[in-house]
Design an enzyme around this catalytic site. Structure first.
Site, PDB file in Angstrom:
ATOM      1  N   LYS A  71       0.812  -1.222   0.000  1.00 24.24           N
ATOM      2  CA  LYS A  71       0.000   0.000   0.000  1.00 24.24           C
ATOM      3  C   LYS A  71       0.846   1.273   0.000  1.00 24.24           C
ATOM      4  O   LYS A  71       0.443   2.297  -0.531  1.00 24.24           O
ATOM      5  CB  LYS A  71      -0.948   0.003   1.201  1.00 24.24           C
ATOM      6  CG  LYS A  71      -2.119  -0.955   1.018  1.00 24.24           C
ATOM      7  CD  LYS A  71      -3.201  -0.721   2.053  1.00 24.24           C
ATOM      8  CE  LYS A  71      -4.445  -1.537   1.753  1.00 24.24           C
ATOM      9  NZ  LYS A  71      -4.263  -2.976   1.988  1.00 24.24           N
ATOM     10  N   GLU A 103      -9.946   7.266   3.721  1.00 23.86           N
ATOM     11  CA  GLU A 103     -10.866   6.397   4.449  1.00 23.86           C
ATOM     12  C   GLU A 103     -10.128   5.112   4.733  1.00 23.86           C
ATOM     13  O   GLU A 103      -9.190   4.752   4.025  1.00 23.86           O
ATOM     14  CB  GLU A 103     -12.120   6.120   3.623  1.00 23.86           C
ATOM     15  CG  GLU A 103     -12.030   4.928   2.675  1.00 23.86           C
ATOM     16  CD  GLU A 103     -11.030   5.094   1.536  1.00 23.86           C
ATOM     17  OE1 GLU A 103     -10.775   6.249   1.150  1.00 23.86           O
ATOM     18  OE2 GLU A 103     -10.495   4.071   1.063  1.00 23.86           O
ATOM     19  N   SER A 143       1.658  -9.840  -0.956  1.00 23.25           N
ATOM     20  CA  SER A 143       1.305  -8.428  -0.817  1.00 23.25           C
ATOM     21  C   SER A 143       1.638  -7.831   0.546  1.00 23.25           C
ATOM     22  O   SER A 143       1.890  -6.640   0.654  1.00 23.25           O
ATOM     23  CB  SER A 143      -0.186  -8.231  -1.129  1.00 23.25           C
ATOM     24  OG  SER A 143      -0.971  -9.093  -0.329  1.00 23.25           O
TER      25      SER A 143
HETATM   26  C1  LIG Z   1      -5.067  -3.972   1.533  1.00 26.85           C
HETATM   27  C2  LIG Z   1      -4.387  -5.230   1.245  1.00 26.85           C
HETATM   28  C3  LIG Z   1      -4.772  -6.073   0.173  1.00 26.85           C
HETATM   29  C4  LIG Z   1      -5.948  -5.807  -0.690  1.00 26.85           C
HETATM   30  O1  LIG Z   1      -5.909  -4.615  -1.396  1.00 26.85           O
HETATM   31  P1  LIG Z   1      -5.642  -4.555  -2.981  1.00 26.85           P
HETATM   32  O2  LIG Z   1      -5.932  -3.158  -3.324  1.00 26.85           O
HETATM   33  O3  LIG Z   1      -6.604  -5.526  -3.623  1.00 26.85           O
HETATM   34  O4  LIG Z   1      -4.254  -4.955  -3.224  1.00 26.85           O
HETATM   35  C5  LIG Z   1      -4.029  -7.212  -0.064  1.00 26.85           C
HETATM   36  N1  LIG Z   1      -2.989  -7.548   0.701  1.00 26.85           N
HETATM   37  C6  LIG Z   1      -2.595  -6.784   1.741  1.00 26.85           C
HETATM   38  C7  LIG Z   1      -1.436  -7.225   2.558  1.00 26.85           C
HETATM   39  C8  LIG Z   1      -3.277  -5.613   2.055  1.00 26.85           C
HETATM   40  O5  LIG Z   1      -2.884  -4.865   3.089  1.00 26.85           O
END
Ligand SMILES: *Cc1c(COP(=O)(O)O)cnc(C)c1O
Length: 611
Positions: free
Chosen positions: A307, A329, A595
């Protein structure tokens, strides 16, 4: 084109564009009063050489031109002015296509394209010669092997019947990937401005196979000028929000193309976020599933997920636009923390809206935001969760249009947000390309895998591969307790077309269009829609969508801990769970976007596994 009957005869061959030169020094100068009626699908294109904007606009109006080809030393500012003036005075519903010409000889410095990326629609490569165009010989098309852009281009310069075999070869080469059109001129002339119809017919017939193939297969997965991915996207916003969104739309590409901006973004990604994030070959995991699994380690970024790539980009954008107050938000608090982090970094005021229920559920993230200097404002209306926090943020933005920027945290929202967020996250696929090349000798994997909440880590992982048909794309959604359980967030299966947070996309909703409460054990995937790009990828079949339950995700997360010593975020665990469900070949290279890290999810893991 110059002569009335000849124009009609060429138009009958149904080209995509027809060109008219407005340049007095040219033997082909178009000096008739009007262009005859031709089929509206053929774009009438004015060709200019360093003409004044007034002159160009006048010709566009007079002849109803849909495109301009700029053959002189027109600057990026010139292109931009032209586009803006056209939008203002001519027609908003028919945007003007700008084709900027570059002349190529034995070499070409592709850096010259950069300042034009944001302000024109196509590049055109012509042979450098005595005249601006129409010189009658080709340049070495192999130079285009180094084409660094994804912008579609026209190939031009001395193309005639003798080049047919070369063109066929070229279309099979890497250099042709973004070749959008062939521009033919002097080699088909009986005299300047008078085309040989029989020769053009033969040319078209000989190339029909190649041209049809290109038309069918060169699918566009990027956003178009109006903010659409196929039928999804757009900007469905209350009128009072229009000035804010429009200001961003008019500026985001321009700002992102500025060398200063790019340098500052890259430096912060490197020194503050810790990029490039490693691409790690997961040996034990690969052995278990008998395929080659690489993990893109976004979990190692500062603040623990992807993010931050987006919030860094947007805070720099906000500063360039003169904003000093930031709102956001947040649901589970991850995006709120990433936003509070970059606001602290830049010394900007930060207000995060969060549902009252979520504030109670996510105490550690609330504490983080406060430590970072943000003000957390509870949303007290409705179900007091994410949707209500979003409403509060939008209300705030409407009331503070001049000094405030709204940082949206995923590839969602009204255009240009999905595209802007995707471009900031695209650093992920940019890195995968060279990292994979370094490790395997080939920059293309067989598959890319990412989990999808709104779709920002996925969009970033796919971005540079969208138009590589040999790279398979797998999108993983949260099935919650099961797709048919009523407790799910598998939007591509359960969703129908609808409008959420300013864009048209796939959306979980009831018969009468009320948004359904989604459910997933992972807060980041607990969203009732997907970004418009992913809706388009689902609809066109470009991506394969899979739905993973809470249970399968949790087990896959624990497995990664045991096999690789990495505790993944539960969101990322969904992407890892596909290996239990889907077979890959032993030699397949599968890149999974990891992610985020699992620190934030420890309590969930502890409760679930009774650790
Ligand atoms: C917020 C988040 C997501 C989901 O958000 P996307 O916009 O779909 O990438 C996925 N993995 C993690 C670790 C997150 O913090």
């Amino acid at each position: 084109m110059k002569y009335q009957d000849n124009i009609k005869n060429v138009a009958a061959l149904q080209p995509d564009y027809l060109g008219f030169i407005f340049y007095e020094k040219s033997a082909r100068n178009f000096d008739s009063e009007s262009i005859p009626d031709i089929h509206e699908a053929i774009k009438k294109t004015g060709v200019f050489v360093d003409a004044s904007l007034e002159f160009v606009i006048d010709k566009i109006n007079k002849h109803n031109l849909q495109a301009v080809q700029l053959h002189g030393n027109e600057s990026p500012e010139y292109c931009d002015d032209l586009k803006n003036r056209h939008a203002k005075f001519v027609s908003v519903s028919h945007p003007l296509e700008i084709i900027k010409v570059f002349s190529v000889k034995d070499e070409f410095n592709f850096n010259r394209l950069k300042p034009y990326e944001a302000v024109c629609d196509f590049f055109l490569f012509d042979t450098k010669g005595k005249h601006p165009g129409g010189n009658g010989y080709t340049f070495d098309w192999n130079l285009l092997n180094h084409y660094p852009s994804t912008k579609p281009f026209f190939l031009s310069g001395g193309i005639g019947l003798e080049e047919i075999e070369d063109i066929k070869q070229f279309t099979n080469s890497k250099a042709s990937k973004y070749c959008y059109a062939l521009d033919v001129n002097s080699k088909f002339e009986i005299e300047p401005g008078l085309k040989n119809i029989e020769a053009l017919k033969a040319f078209k017939k000989n190339l029909s196979e190649v041209l049809d193939y290109k038309k069918e297969h060169v699918m566009n997965y990027n956003v178009n000028e109006k903010g659409y991915y196929g039928e999804f996207g757009g900007a469905f916003i209350p009128e009072m929000l229009y000035p804010n969104v429009e200001e961003l739309r008019q500026n985001y590409l321009k700002v992102m193309a500025e060398p200063d901006f790019k340098a500052e973004f890259d430096k912060l990604l490197k020194d503050y976020v810790g990029r490039p994030s490693p691409l790690y070959f997961a040996k034990r995991l690969s052995e278990k599933y008998n395929t080659k699994i690489y993990l893109k380690r976004e979990d190692l970024n500062h603040t623990g997920a992807h993010k931050i790539n987006n919030t860094i980009g947007q805070i720099l954008m906000a500063k360039r636009l003169g904003k000093h107050r930031i709102i956001a938000e947040t649901g589970a608090g991850q995006h709120g923390v990433a936003t509070a982090t970059v606001c602290a970094l830049m010394g900007l005021e930060c207000i995060v809206y969060m549902g009252e229920i979520d504030i109670a559920r996510q105490a550690p993230n609330v504490a983080r935001m406060k430590m970072l200097g943000a003000k957390v404002v509870p949303a007290l209306s409705g179900s007091r969760t994410l949707k209500d926090a979003t409403n509060e943020a939008i209300r705030d933005w409407i009331n503070n249009p001049v000094d405030t920027h709204y940082i949206i945290g995923s590839a969602i929202g009204p255009h240009p947000y999905p595209d802007m967020v995707t471009r900031f996250q695209a650093v992920i696929s940019e890195e995968i390309k060279w990292q994979l090349k370094e490790q395997t000798g080939n920059e293309n994997p067989d598959y890319l895998v990412a989990c999808i909440g709104g779709g920002s880590n996925a969009a970033g992982t796919y971005y540079h591969y969208l138009h590589e048909p040999e790279v398979g794309i797998i999108a993983v959604e949260a099935a919650g307790l099961g797709v048919d359980s009523g407790e799910s967030a598998a939007t591509s299966v359960l969703g129908k077309e609808g409008i959420i947070h300013g864009c048209k996309t796939l959306l979980m909703q009831t018969q009468d269009g009320q948004i359904t409460e989604p459910y997933s054990i992972s807060a980041g995937l607990d969203y009732p829609g997907v970004g418009p790009m992913h809706a388009h990828l689902a609809k066109t079949g470009r991506a394969e969508f899979m739905a993973i339950t809470d249970e399968d995700a949790m087990n896959a997360g624990l497995e990664l801990c045991k096999l690789e010593g990495i505790i993944p975020a539960i969101e990322s665990s969904h992407a890892l769970a596909i290996f239990e469900q889907r077979q890959f070949k032993p030699n397949d290279v599968v890149v999974v976007s990891l992610s985020g890290r699992g620190d934030k999810d420890l309590n969930n893991y502890i409760e679930y596994f009774k650790i």
